[in-house]
Scaffold this active site. Structure first.
Site, PDB file in Angstrom:
ATOM      1  CB  CYS A  37       6.364  67.631 -36.242  1.00  0.00           C
ATOM      2  SG  CYS A  37       6.477  69.146 -35.311  1.00  0.00           S
ATOM      3  CD  GLU A  77       5.739  61.427 -39.008  1.00  0.00           C
ATOM      4  OE1 GLU A  77       5.558  60.564 -38.131  1.00  0.00           O
ATOM      5  OE2 GLU A  77       5.972  62.617 -38.744  1.00  0.00           O
TER       6      GLU A  77
HETATM    7  P1  NAD Z   1       9.445  58.368 -31.204  1.00  0.00           P
HETATM    8  O1  NAD Z   1       7.977  58.305 -31.063  1.00  0.00           O
HETATM    9  O2  NAD Z   1      10.162  57.182 -31.743  1.00  0.00           O
HETATM   10  O3  NAD Z   1      10.138  58.660 -29.765  1.00  0.00           O
HETATM   11  C1  NAD Z   1       9.708  59.710 -28.952  1.00  0.00           C
HETATM   12  C2  NAD Z   1      10.029  59.362 -27.496  1.00  0.00           C
HETATM   13  O4  NAD Z   1       9.301  58.192 -27.114  1.00  0.00           O
HETATM   14  C3  NAD Z   1      11.505  59.052 -27.244  1.00  0.00           C
HETATM   15  O5  NAD Z   1      11.892  59.695 -26.054  1.00  0.00           O
HETATM   16  C4  NAD Z   1      11.546  57.536 -27.094  1.00  0.00           C
HETATM   17  O6  NAD Z   1      12.533  57.092 -26.201  1.00  0.00           O
HETATM   18  C5  NAD Z   1      10.180  57.213 -26.539  1.00  0.00           C
HETATM   19  N1  NAD Z   1       9.684  55.901 -26.958  1.00  0.00           N
HETATM   20  C6  NAD Z   1      10.141  55.150 -27.993  1.00  0.00           C
HETATM   21  N2  NAD Z   1       9.399  54.018 -28.087  1.00  0.00           N
HETATM   22  C7  NAD Z   1       8.473  54.074 -27.110  1.00  0.00           C
HETATM   23  C8  NAD Z   1       7.406  53.208 -26.713  1.00  0.00           C
HETATM   24  N3  NAD Z   1       7.134  52.071 -27.375  1.00  0.00           N
HETATM   25  N4  NAD Z   1       6.662  53.570 -25.653  1.00  0.00           N
HETATM   26  C9  NAD Z   1       6.905  54.730 -25.002  1.00  0.00           C
HETATM   27  N5  NAD Z   1       7.881  55.587 -25.358  1.00  0.00           N
HETATM   28  C10 NAD Z   1       8.654  55.266 -26.389  1.00  0.00           C
HETATM   29  O7  NAD Z   1       9.772  59.673 -32.058  1.00  0.00           O
HETATM   30  P2  NAD Z   1      11.149  60.124 -32.696  1.00  0.00           P
HETATM   31  O8  NAD Z   1      11.494  59.213 -33.815  1.00  0.00           O
HETATM   32  O9  NAD Z   1      12.154  60.360 -31.626  1.00  0.00           O
HETATM   33  O10 NAD Z   1      10.736  61.562 -33.268  1.00  0.00           O
HETATM   34  C11 NAD Z   1      10.113  61.737 -34.518  1.00  0.00           C
HETATM   35  C12 NAD Z   1       8.608  61.772 -34.390  1.00  0.00           C
HETATM   36  O11 NAD Z   1       8.207  62.831 -33.524  1.00  0.00           O
HETATM   37  C13 NAD Z   1       7.929  62.054 -35.724  1.00  0.00           C
HETATM   38  O12 NAD Z   1       6.797  61.231 -35.829  1.00  0.00           O
HETATM   39  C14 NAD Z   1       7.542  63.520 -35.619  1.00  0.00           C
HETATM   40  O13 NAD Z   1       6.452  63.891 -36.444  1.00  0.00           O
HETATM   41  C15 NAD Z   1       7.210  63.624 -34.164  1.00  0.00           C
HETATM   42  N6  NAD Z   1       7.296  65.003 -33.656  1.00  0.00           N
HETATM   43  C16 NAD Z   1       6.125  65.633 -33.364  1.00  0.00           C
HETATM   44  C17 NAD Z   1       6.155  66.942 -32.904  1.00  0.00           C
HETATM   45  C18 NAD Z   1       4.879  67.670 -32.587  1.00  0.00           C
HETATM   46  O14 NAD Z   1       4.934  68.777 -32.063  1.00  0.00           O
HETATM   47  N7  NAD Z   1       3.733  67.101 -32.888  1.00  0.00           N
HETATM   48  C19 NAD Z   1       7.382  67.583 -32.723  1.00  0.00           C
HETATM   49  C20 NAD Z   1       8.549  66.897 -33.018  1.00  0.00           C
HETATM   50  C21 NAD Z   1       8.495  65.590 -33.487  1.00  0.00           C
END
Ligand code: NAD
Length: 510
Positions: free
Chosen positions: A292, A392
């Site tokens: 991120c 993104e």
């Molecule tokens: P994601 O949003 O797809 O998933 C994150 C979590 O949400 C997972 O545990 C997943 O099972 C759950 N999830 C998936 N769909 C959902 C829904 N519709 N409703 C509720 N929960 C749901 O993210 P990802 O692809 O695993 O990770 C990458 C993303 O995370 C990128 O956008 C990145 O920028 C972000 N990120 C942010 C930080 C921060 O500190 N801001 C840190 C790491 C990653």
């Protein structure tokens, strides 16, 4: 894909379980996906999706364990965190290999993540200091006031795929402060968390204090809605962060939801370019850009633009794609086939819209790994405001554009829907100071391309990059996972106690 339908990849023998009340339990599931190695395509484990009743039993276990855990002396809780820290440190090579296999990072990137992750536990172990309250004597005659930082009950931590060790360990602060937790790792990368939970059991956390459920959207929704859950920490993409935040706060619970990012890096004509180019390249392409804090969009002063482009093209072209165990590899695979498809489609669309490809990573291959999800570093000269600039893309597709002034760069940064971090490269303090004050982001880097706060500093962005008030990590985490109970007291058998509370300026006016 890292997780694929069971029919596509050979079904591995290992079937993952939930961890509930100190036991590994088979999951009452609604279906499953296969966790696979993004570099080889090999299936690693079957990941069942918890039903609502499986989620419910984990939350109930956490709620049952809360009373005793919150009464456990703070030094005992801290000692357990120290023990856990020791076990994680001892297991770091094994954990690093698990990250490499399920996530695709290089061994050194995985060890770097673990260093930061273990610092979370170290910081949470300082709870005898950070959970202290405060007392003021004699706010009226013989009346004292104090606040106590009390744990609240069951907290939930929802993690993304890209830091399989670090983000699930947000639970450290919740547990250290006397709460109990249910952790849900990413369905793409659950194996590191599973191992870390085994180590937590070894460290001696009582049954029910730390629980883990596997699942996806439906498990998150069940956790968000559960009456016995006090609050939820979410880390993931912005759209889902917003939905989860609305749902959890709509249920009148605490929530902090970290979202996605589109980070800008400004390279000024006062940058120490020879020292910065490697740092810029690492910000753009480290961890296959699945961070991120990764730099996404470069804004380069026009007078040095051609020079910077040429240096970055050279850097990007010298990055060798490869598996995480290859010490010469500069970049690993992206997480899954769906992500790869999305990135390639975004590059295709940008090209069709007239953007200029300076480095094109499409079609990359790695000898011996035909089933890996490979995309080489890609650098595109693109217009701010275009889809490729604004959206993104959590992979190695980066944009670059010239600017004529710092104001133009700041305006471009502030026009973004995201507000995670912004970076300036300059050796002029005044310029850096103006930048620091003007950008609407939660983190700023000055000659540091990946300005990720360390465990004892709060992390969180602005705009769609973060929803909530209290950020993650450090003292903010202690505040998020506790409530300040204020106690006003007097004792009539102490000196002056017979006058206690009669001061009208103190009592009776509010
Ligand atoms: P994601 O949003 O797809 O998933 C994150 C979590 O949400 C997972 O545990 C997943 O099972 C759950 N999830 C998936 N769909 C959902 C829904 N519709 N409703 C509720 N929960 C749901 O993210 P990802 O692809 O695993 O990770 C990458 C993303 O995370 C990128 O956008 C990145 O920028 C972000 N990120 C942010 C930080 C921060 O500190 N801001 C840190 C790491 C990653």
């Amino acid at each position: 894909m890292s997780t694929t339908q069971a029919s596509v990849v050979d079904r591995p023998e290992r079937v993952l379980q939930n961890y509930v009340a100190g036991e590994w339990v088979d999951i009452d599931s609604t279906g499953d996906v296969i966790v696979s190695d993004p570099a080889t395509g090999e299936g690693l484990a079957v990941h069942p999706m918890s039903s609502n009743s499986a989620v419910d039993s984990a939350v109930r276990a956490a709620a049952d364990a809360f009373g005793e855990w919150r009464r456990t002396p703070v030094p005992t809780r801290a000692a357990m965190m120290f023990r856990y820290r020791h076990l994680l440190h001892e297991a770091r090579d094994e954990l690093a290999m698990t990250i490499v296999r399920e996530n695709g990072k290089s061994v050194s990137e995985a060890l770097g993540e673990l260093l930061r992750a273990i610092q979370y536990v170290e910081n949470a172990a300082t709870v005898p200091e950070t959970q202290k309250g405060a007392v003021t004597e004699n706010v009226a005659t013989a009346v004292d006031i104090e606040f106590i930082r009390e744990p609240l009950g069951v907290f939930v931590v929802i993690a993304p795929f890209n830091f399989p060790a670090m983000i699930p360990l947000y639970f450290s602060w919740a547990v250290a402060t006397g709460n109990t937790v249910v952790v849900k790792p990413s369905e793409h990368c659950p194996l590191t968390t599973v191992r870390m939970i085994e180590l937590a059991a070894e460290a001696g956390f009582p049954p029910g204090v730390i629980n883990m459920v596997l699942g996806d959207k439906s498990a998150v929704e069940a956790l968000s809605d559960h009456d016995l859950v006090e609050g939820l920490t979410f880390v993931g993409s912005s759209e889902i962060a917003a939905t989860v935040y609305q749902r959890v706060t709509g249920n009148l619970k605490r929530c902090q939801a970290q979202g996605g990012a589109k980070n800008h890096l400004v390279v000024t004509d006062t940058a120490a370019l020879d020292r910065c180019v490697a740092n810029i390249s690492s910000s753009l392409f480290g961890c296959a850009s699945q961070r991120c804090f990764a730099g996404s969009n470069l804004l380069v002063y026009r007078s040095i633009y051609d020079d910077v482009v040429q240096r970055l093209v050279t850097q990007a072209e010298s990055l060798k794609l490869g598996v995480g165990t290859d010490p010469d590899a500069g970049m690993g695979p992206v997480i899954n086939a769906a992500a790869l498809e999305r990135y390639v489609a975004a590059i295709d669309a940008a090209e069709a819209a007239g953007a200029r490809l300076l480095v094109d990573g499409r079609g990359a291959t790695v000898e011996g790994y035909p089933d890996g999800h490979w995309l080489g570093p890609t650098l595109i000269e693109a217009e701010p405001g275009s889809a490729i600039w604004d959206t993104e893309l959590f992979g190695p597709v980066r944009c670059i554009h010239p600017v004529d002034s710092l104001d133009e760069a700041i305006d471009t940064i502030n026009a973004s829907d995201y507000g995670h971090s912004a970076v300036i490269y300059t050796e002029r303090g005044g310029l850096a100071r103006r930048f620091r004050q003007s950008v609407e982001t939660g983190q700023v880097g000055i000659n540091v391309g990946t300005p990720a706060p360390i465990a004892f500093y709060p992390v969180g962005g602005r705009k769609s990059s973060f929803y909530g008030a209290l950020r993650g990590r450090g003292v903010d985490a202690v505040d998020f996972y506790t409530d300040k109970k204020v106690v006003v007291s007097t004792w009539h058998d102490t000196d002056g106690g017979d006058q206690a509370g009669v001061d009208p300026a103190f009592e009776g006016t509010v």
